[in-house]
Design a protein around this motif. Structure first.
Motif, PDB file in Angstrom:
ATOM      1  N   ALA A 110       1.130  16.551 -58.433  1.00  0.00           N
ATOM      2  CA  ALA A 110       0.433  17.079 -57.264  1.00  0.00           C
ATOM      3  C   ALA A 110       1.292  16.843 -56.026  1.00  0.00           C
ATOM      4  O   ALA A 110       2.183  15.988 -56.011  1.00  0.00           O
ATOM      5  CB  ALA A 110      -0.925  16.413 -57.094  1.00  0.00           C
ATOM      6  N   CYS A 111       1.002  17.609 -54.987  1.00  0.00           N
ATOM      7  CA  CYS A 111       1.706  17.455 -53.721  1.00  0.00           C
ATOM      8  C   CYS A 111       0.749  17.750 -52.579  1.00  0.00           C
ATOM      9  O   CYS A 111      -0.267  18.428 -52.751  1.00  0.00           O
ATOM     10  CB  CYS A 111       2.916  18.395 -53.652  1.00  0.00           C
ATOM     11  N   GLU A 112       1.074  17.215 -51.423  1.00  0.00           N
ATOM     12  CA  GLU A 112       0.282  17.501 -50.229  1.00  0.00           C
ATOM     13  C   GLU A 112       1.144  17.321 -48.991  1.00  0.00           C
ATOM     14  O   GLU A 112       2.000  16.430 -48.937  1.00  0.00           O
ATOM     15  CB  GLU A 112      -0.946  16.603 -50.152  1.00  0.00           C
ATOM     16  N   LEU A 113       0.919  18.189 -48.001  1.00  0.00           N
ATOM     17  CA  LEU A 113       1.635  18.088 -46.743  1.00  0.00           C
ATOM     18  C   LEU A 113       1.061  16.972 -45.889  1.00  0.00           C
ATOM     19  O   LEU A 113      -0.132  16.671 -45.956  1.00  0.00           O
ATOM     20  CB  LEU A 113       1.539  19.402 -45.967  1.00  0.00           C
ATOM     21  N   LEU A 114       1.909  16.370 -45.074  1.00  0.00           N
ATOM     22  CA  LEU A 114       1.467  15.443 -44.039  1.00  0.00           C
ATOM     23  C   LEU A 114       1.244  16.253 -42.774  1.00  0.00           C
ATOM     24  O   LEU A 114       2.125  17.013 -42.340  1.00  0.00           O
ATOM     25  CB  LEU A 114       2.510  14.359 -43.809  1.00  0.00           C
ATOM     26  N   ILE A 115       0.056  16.122 -42.183  1.00  0.00           N
ATOM     27  CA  ILE A 115      -0.308  16.914 -41.004  1.00  0.00           C
ATOM     28  C   ILE A 115      -0.999  16.013 -39.994  1.00  0.00           C
ATOM     29  O   ILE A 115      -1.432  14.905 -40.318  1.00  0.00           O
ATOM     30  CB  ILE A 115      -1.216  18.100 -41.374  1.00  0.00           C
ATOM     31  N   VAL A 116      -1.113  16.489 -38.766  1.00  0.00           N
ATOM     32  CA  VAL A 116      -1.829  15.760 -37.721  1.00  0.00           C
ATOM     33  C   VAL A 116      -2.845  16.695 -37.069  1.00  0.00           C
ATOM     34  O   VAL A 116      -2.717  17.921 -37.145  1.00  0.00           O
ATOM     35  CB  VAL A 116      -0.880  15.187 -36.651  1.00  0.00           C
ATOM     36  N   ASP A 117      -3.865  16.101 -36.408  1.00  0.00           N
ATOM     37  CA  ASP A 117      -4.967  16.895 -35.860  1.00  0.00           C
ATOM     38  C   ASP A 117      -4.880  17.095 -34.356  1.00  0.00           C
ATOM     39  O   ASP A 117      -5.859  17.461 -33.707  1.00  0.00           O
ATOM     40  CB  ASP A 117      -6.312  16.259 -36.225  1.00  0.00           C
ATOM     41  N   LYS A 118      -3.696  16.838 -33.772  1.00  0.00           N
ATOM     42  CA  LYS A 118      -3.506  17.099 -32.348  1.00  0.00           C
ATOM     43  C   LYS A 118      -2.014  17.257 -32.061  1.00  0.00           C
ATOM     44  O   LYS A 118      -1.165  16.863 -32.871  1.00  0.00           O
ATOM     45  CB  LYS A 118      -4.083  15.964 -31.498  1.00  0.00           C
ATOM     46  N   ASP A 119      -1.692  17.857 -30.909  1.00  0.00           N
ATOM     47  CA  ASP A 119      -0.305  17.943 -30.460  1.00  0.00           C
ATOM     48  C   ASP A 119       0.118  16.591 -29.884  1.00  0.00           C
ATOM     49  O   ASP A 119      -0.710  15.823 -29.383  1.00  0.00           O
ATOM     50  CB  ASP A 119      -0.150  19.002 -29.363  1.00  0.00           C
ATOM     51  N   GLY A 120       1.416  16.319 -29.948  1.00  0.00           N
ATOM     52  CA  GLY A 120       1.889  15.091 -29.335  1.00  0.00           C
ATOM     53  C   GLY A 120       3.290  14.718 -29.767  1.00  0.00           C
ATOM     54  O   GLY A 120       3.913  15.405 -30.585  1.00  0.00           O
ATOM     55  N   ASP A 121       3.787  13.616 -29.202  1.00  0.00           N
ATOM     56  CA  ASP A 121       5.087  13.069 -29.570  1.00  0.00           C
ATOM     57  C   ASP A 121       4.883  11.895 -30.521  1.00  0.00           C
ATOM     58  O   ASP A 121       4.006  11.042 -30.288  1.00  0.00           O
ATOM     59  CB  ASP A 121       5.839  12.584 -28.328  1.00  0.00           C
ATOM     60  N   ILE A 122       5.664  11.836 -31.568  1.00  0.00           N
ATOM     61  CA  ILE A 122       5.521  10.752 -32.539  1.00  0.00           C
ATOM     62  C   ILE A 122       5.985   9.434 -31.910  1.00  0.00           C
ATOM     63  O   ILE A 122       7.103   9.330 -31.413  1.00  0.00           O
ATOM     64  CB  ILE A 122       6.339  11.042 -33.813  1.00  0.00           C
ATOM     65  N   HIS A 124      11.171  12.718 -36.540  1.00  0.00           N
ATOM     66  CA  HIS A 124      11.466  11.322 -36.251  1.00  0.00           C
ATOM     67  C   HIS A 124      10.680  10.866 -35.028  1.00  0.00           C
ATOM     68  O   HIS A 124      10.104  11.683 -34.299  1.00  0.00           O
ATOM     69  CB  HIS A 124      12.971  11.128 -36.005  1.00  0.00           C
ATOM     70  N   ILE A 125      10.673   9.568 -34.797  1.00  0.00           N
ATOM     71  CA  ILE A 125       9.999   9.011 -33.631  1.00  0.00           C
ATOM     72  C   ILE A 125      10.588   9.623 -32.357  1.00  0.00           C
ATOM     73  O   ILE A 125      11.804   9.739 -32.208  1.00  0.00           O
ATOM     74  CB  ILE A 125      10.137   7.473 -33.613  1.00  0.00           C
ATOM     75  N   GLY A 126       9.700  10.041 -31.459  1.00  0.00           N
ATOM     76  CA  GLY A 126      10.114  10.673 -30.206  1.00  0.00           C
ATOM     77  C   GLY A 126      10.056  12.183 -30.232  1.00  0.00           C
ATOM     78  O   GLY A 126      10.090  12.834 -29.178  1.00  0.00           O
ATOM     79  N   VAL A 145      -0.944  26.274 -39.166  1.00  0.00           N
ATOM     80  CA  VAL A 145      -0.286  27.069 -40.209  1.00  0.00           C
ATOM     81  C   VAL A 145       0.756  26.208 -40.907  1.00  0.00           C
ATOM     82  O   VAL A 145       1.083  25.106 -40.455  1.00  0.00           O
ATOM     83  CB  VAL A 145       0.369  28.339 -39.618  1.00  0.00           C
ATOM     84  N   GLY A 146       1.297  26.727 -42.010  1.00  0.00           N
ATOM     85  CA  GLY A 146       2.172  25.941 -42.861  1.00  0.00           C
ATOM     86  C   GLY A 146       3.371  25.337 -42.169  1.00  0.00           C
ATOM     87  O   GLY A 146       3.815  24.243 -42.516  1.00  0.00           O
ATOM     88  N   THR A 147       3.914  26.030 -41.159  1.00  0.00           N
ATOM     89  CA  THR A 147       5.109  25.529 -40.480  1.00  0.00           C
ATOM     90  C   THR A 147       4.814  24.347 -39.554  1.00  0.00           C
ATOM     91  O   THR A 147       5.742  23.743 -39.009  1.00  0.00           O
ATOM     92  CB  THR A 147       5.779  26.656 -39.674  1.00  0.00           C
ATOM     93  N   ASP A 148       3.543  23.988 -39.385  1.00  0.00           N
ATOM     94  CA  ASP A 148       3.175  22.830 -38.569  1.00  0.00           C
ATOM     95  C   ASP A 148       3.237  21.523 -39.362  1.00  0.00           C
ATOM     96  O   ASP A 148       2.868  20.472 -38.844  1.00  0.00           O
ATOM     97  CB  ASP A 148       1.762  22.999 -37.997  1.00  0.00           C
ATOM     98  N   ARG A 149       3.666  21.572 -40.586  1.00  0.00           N
ATOM     99  CA  ARG A 149       3.788  20.380 -41.422  1.00  0.00           C
ATOM    100  C   ARG A 149       4.733  19.363 -40.787  1.00  0.00           C
ATOM    101  O   ARG A 149       5.661  19.728 -40.054  1.00  0.00           O
ATOM    102  CB  ARG A 149       4.333  20.751 -42.794  1.00  0.00           C
ATOM    103  N   ILE A 150       4.511  18.073 -41.081  1.00  0.00           N
ATOM    104  CA  ILE A 150       5.426  17.043 -40.585  1.00  0.00           C
ATOM    105  C   ILE A 150       6.003  16.199 -41.721  1.00  0.00           C
ATOM    106  O   ILE A 150       6.708  15.221 -41.476  1.00  0.00           O
ATOM    107  CB  ILE A 150       4.743  16.135 -39.544  1.00  0.00           C
ATOM    108  N   GLY A 151       5.711  16.576 -42.948  1.00  0.00           N
ATOM    109  CA  GLY A 151       6.266  15.869 -44.094  1.00  0.00           C
ATOM    110  C   GLY A 151       5.519  16.258 -45.356  1.00  0.00           C
ATOM    111  O   GLY A 151       4.659  17.149 -45.346  1.00  0.00           O
TER     112      GLY A 151
END
Length: 391
Positions: free
Chosen positions: A314-326, A347-349, A357-363
């Motif tokens: 199985a696989c799953e994307l890492l996503i967040v529920d708001k805009d922001g800087d890591i 990365h941080i920063g 949408v799919g391109t909003d993935r972060i990992g």
């Protein structure tokens, strides 16, 4: 040395590029400018738009390529088809690329060949969008025909939301029309497949984890996806009809379905491998390197799709529920032979977007195991030990 042209340099194309390099190929990448990881792995880069078919053909001729491919994106498929037709290399034809990357042409082909799919209308004006509520049975899906990564797709349950949906889709399309189709209530799932020399090499149904915003967006998948025998046979029949309708050959297949009342409805069929870790799931489940076989097929190097195993994964994307800087990324997972991958695209920063949408993935996370239940439990455990903070 054989030359392979890869369209795209993003996170979906990176493993394809890395695999081709490992195979000893000279890899040329075409992509517009951007912070894309594939650039650093390529032997040569052309900073061009992958949708500019004439430019891609020009580059292919200039470089004397032996093959061309992409993965995880629909937007480059027509350029692949154009190069295949112009240079005679292996891959799907331009006609097939047009049918499989334009949802209006795709629906017409489906209807002509008796593929079971949702009723739809072509819409050009706001008045026609409102009229769709009179002709079709809501809820409806407003869908850009030239989009990808779930962009330009809005579910509309109430006529009061037509204006919003119309404006949203028009913003995400380069064309002067889109389609409105009936939303089929049921269970969404998909399948990966490959067609080589007009023979279907494998069909791998997979379950989907779906994020619901303006519409459902897949954020993960799992296999095996067990279906009753008669439903599985219906799936294979509908997929074969779809492949025939779109004239797909010498390419990967990414298929989306809805199961309702024991019948399989075809949503879309793409002439490329899926995104969201799907090639990795094919490789893990069947026991062959899927990226390698995609490359070998593009170069006519006798690809082998021998099914060596059936390992649940199985696989799953890492996503967040708001805009922001890591501001912080924390991964407390220990080494585990069943954790295939935990990766971060940022990365941080760096700035990230609220997932839409799919391109909003972060990992992404990819896991395997002896039984599907164990795999899904492991996936949840891994997710709980990852923390991403935004400022």
């Amino acid at each position: 040395m054989r030359k392979l042209l890869v369209l795209g340099a993003g996170i979906s194309q990176l493993p394809l590029i890395e695999t081709a390099k490992r195979m000893g190929l000279y890899v040329i990448v075409v992509s517009r400018y951007g912070n894309y990881p594939g650039f650093a792995q390529a032997d040569k880069v052309y900073y061009e738009d992958t949708t500019d078919m004439d430019k891609v053909v020009e580059i292919a001729r200039l470089e004397g390529i032996h093959g061309i491919c992409t993965t995880g994106t629909d937007v480059a498929v027509k350029s692949v088809g154009k190069v295949v037709d112009e240079l005679g290399v292996s891959g799907l034809s331009y006609e097939s690329a047009q049918l499989s990357s334009n949802k209006w042409k795709m629906k017409q082909a489906f209807m002509k060949h008796g593929v079971r799919t949702a009723r739809y209308l072509k819409v050009t004006t706001l008045e026609e969008a409102y009229n769709a509520f009179e002709v079709l049975s809501p809820p409806l899906i407003f869908k850009a025909v030239d989009g990808g990564a779930s962009k330009g797709i809005v579910k509309v349950a109430d006529i009061a939301h037509v204006d919003y949906a119309y404006e949203t889709v028009r913003k995400d399309t380069k064309l002067d029309f889109f389609i409105v189709e009936e939303f089929i209530e049921g269970t969404e799932f998909g399948a990966q497949a490959f067609v080589y020399d007009n023979q279907i090499q494998f069909i791998m149904p997979h379950g989907d984890f779906v994020f619901y915003g303006d519409t459902g967006v897949p954020i993960g998948h799992y296999v095996p996806y067990n279906l009753p025998k008669e439903v599985e046979q219906d799936l294979f029949s509908q997929l074969k009809q779809s492949i025939d309708a779109l004239k797909l050959n010498n390419c990967a297949i990414n298929a989306d379905f809805i199961l309702r009342d024991g019948q399989v409805y075809v949503l879309e069929i793409g002439g490329r491998a899926g995104a969201t870790c799907l090639p990795e799931l094919v490789s893990t489940f069947y026991g062959f390197d899927y990226y390698e076989q995609i490359v070998r097929a593009a170069l006519r190097m006798d690809p082998s799709f021998t099914l060596n195993s059936s390992t649940p994964c199985a696989c799953e994307l890492l996503i967040v529920d708001k805009d922001g800087d890591i501001t912080e990324i924390e991964n407390e997972n220990d080494d585990n032979e069943n954790i295939i991958q935990i990766s971060f695209d940022y990365h941080i920063g760096e700035k990230v977007n609220k997932f839409k949408v799919g391109t909003d993935r972060i990992g992404q996370i990819i896991v395997k195991g002896d039984r599907l239940e164990e795999v899904l439990n492991l996936l949840e455990e891994v997710k709980e030990k990852i923390r991403i903070e935004l400022g």
